[in-house]
Design a protein around this motif. Structure first.
Motif, PDB file in Angstrom:
ATOM      1  N   ASP A  14     -21.555  29.593   4.284  1.00 48.97           N
ATOM      2  CA  ASP A  14     -22.781  28.849   4.565  1.00 48.97           C
ATOM      3  C   ASP A  14     -23.883  29.477   3.729  1.00 48.97           C
ATOM      4  OD1 ASP A  14     -25.010  27.592   5.498  1.00 48.97           O
ATOM      5  OD2 ASP A  14     -24.633  27.986   7.605  1.00 48.97           O
ATOM      6  N   THR A  15     -24.205  28.851   2.636  1.00 48.80           N
ATOM      7  CA  THR A  15     -25.211  29.409   1.738  1.00 48.80           C
ATOM      8  C   THR A  15     -26.593  28.814   1.968  1.00 48.80           C
ATOM      9  OG1 THR A  15     -24.643  27.782   0.060  1.00 48.80           O
ATOM     10  CG2 THR A  15     -23.530  29.925  -0.061  1.00 48.80           C
ATOM     11  N   ASP A  16     -26.750  27.970   2.953  1.00 48.06           N
ATOM     12  CA  ASP A  16     -28.049  27.364   3.219  1.00 48.06           C
ATOM     13  C   ASP A  16     -28.677  27.801   4.531  1.00 48.06           C
ATOM     14  OD1 ASP A  16     -28.283  26.073   0.871  1.00 48.06           O
ATOM     15  OD2 ASP A  16     -27.801  24.085   1.625  1.00 48.06           O
ATOM     16  N   ASP A  17     -27.946  28.508   5.374  1.00 52.48           N
ATOM     17  CA  ASP A  17     -28.507  28.910   6.660  1.00 52.48           C
ATOM     18  C   ASP A  17     -27.893  30.252   7.035  1.00 52.48           C
ATOM     19  OD1 ASP A  17     -29.734  29.041   9.082  1.00 52.48           O
ATOM     20  OD2 ASP A  17     -28.440  27.583  10.056  1.00 52.48           O
ATOM     21  N   CYS A  41     -37.702  31.197   4.835  1.00 52.47           N
ATOM     22  CA  CYS A  41     -36.574  30.284   4.610  1.00 52.47           C
ATOM     23  C   CYS A  41     -35.637  30.292   5.814  1.00 52.47           C
ATOM     24  CB  CYS A  41     -35.818  30.675   3.348  1.00 52.47           C
ATOM     25  SG  CYS A  41     -36.812  30.594   1.852  1.00 52.47           S
ATOM     26  N   ASP A  43     -33.922  28.468   9.534  1.00 48.40           N
ATOM     27  CA  ASP A  43     -33.480  27.190  10.068  1.00 48.40           C
ATOM     28  C   ASP A  43     -34.677  26.562  10.799  1.00 48.40           C
ATOM     29  OD1 ASP A  43     -33.172  27.534  13.187  1.00 48.40           O
ATOM     30  OD2 ASP A  43     -32.297  29.338  12.313  1.00 48.40           O
ATOM     31  N   PRO A  76     -32.067  29.147   0.522  1.00 48.36           N
ATOM     32  CA  PRO A  76     -30.786  28.439   0.465  1.00 48.36           C
ATOM     33  C   PRO A  76     -30.385  28.243  -0.992  1.00 48.36           C
ATOM     34  CG  PRO A  76     -32.548  26.952   1.135  1.00 48.36           C
ATOM     35  CD  PRO A  76     -33.133  28.322   1.056  1.00 48.36           C
ATOM     36  N   SER A  78     -28.821  26.003  -2.373  1.00 45.79           N
ATOM     37  CA  SER A  78     -28.927  24.626  -2.842  1.00 45.79           C
ATOM     38  C   SER A  78     -30.337  24.275  -3.321  1.00 45.79           C
ATOM     39  CB  SER A  78     -28.517  23.662  -1.729  1.00 45.79           C
ATOM     40  OG  SER A  78     -29.437  23.738  -0.656  1.00 45.79           O
TER      41      SER A  78
END
Length: 128
Positions: A14-17, A41, A43, A76, A78
């Motif tokens: 999980d590279t976004d959260d 950054c 959630d 994140p 992305s």
């Protein structure tokens, strides 16, 4: 009835959260003698915030515009380019802000030139 193997989705990081391990964050903040005021950054609910104040993709820091203190950015993957650029714009507007950035060493990435000259406090082995 015959037992069937359970089909699971393949593991993906999980590279976004994600969140920096607390013991690593403590090590770095003590080394730098800083206290984090903002986690930029997180959630949307701030569950992974490691500071008193937080921002998320629903309330991004370039809209909240912190005015002073130390900020943590663990962007994140992305959206790395936009976040790095937005941080530099905010910092240029306000010299009362400092930041601890957690970034992969992607020297070929389009945003790398923006951070290449920043001091490195700690490097982690690839894949950690």
């Amino acid at each position: 009835m015959e037992d069937r193997p359970i089909k699971r989705k393949p593991f993906t990081a999980d590279t976004d959260d994600r969140m920096v391990r607390p013991e690593i964050l403590t090590e770095i903040t003590q080394k730098l003698q800083i206290q984090l005021d903002w986690d930029l950054c997180c959630d949307p609910e701030g569950h992974n915030s490691q500071a008193a104040n937080f921002c998320s993709k629903n309330e991004p820091f370039w809209q909240k515009k912190p005015t002073a203190g130390w900020c943590q950015l663990n962007p994140p993957y992305s959206n790395m380019k936009k976040i790095v650029r937005s941080w530099q714009q905010l910092k240029a507007e306000n010299d009362q802000l400092g930041a601890l950035l957690w970034l992969p060493k992607w020297e070929q990435a389009g945003w790398w030139h923006r951070v290449a000259n920043l001091p490195v406090v700690k490097e982690f082995p690839k894949g950690t």
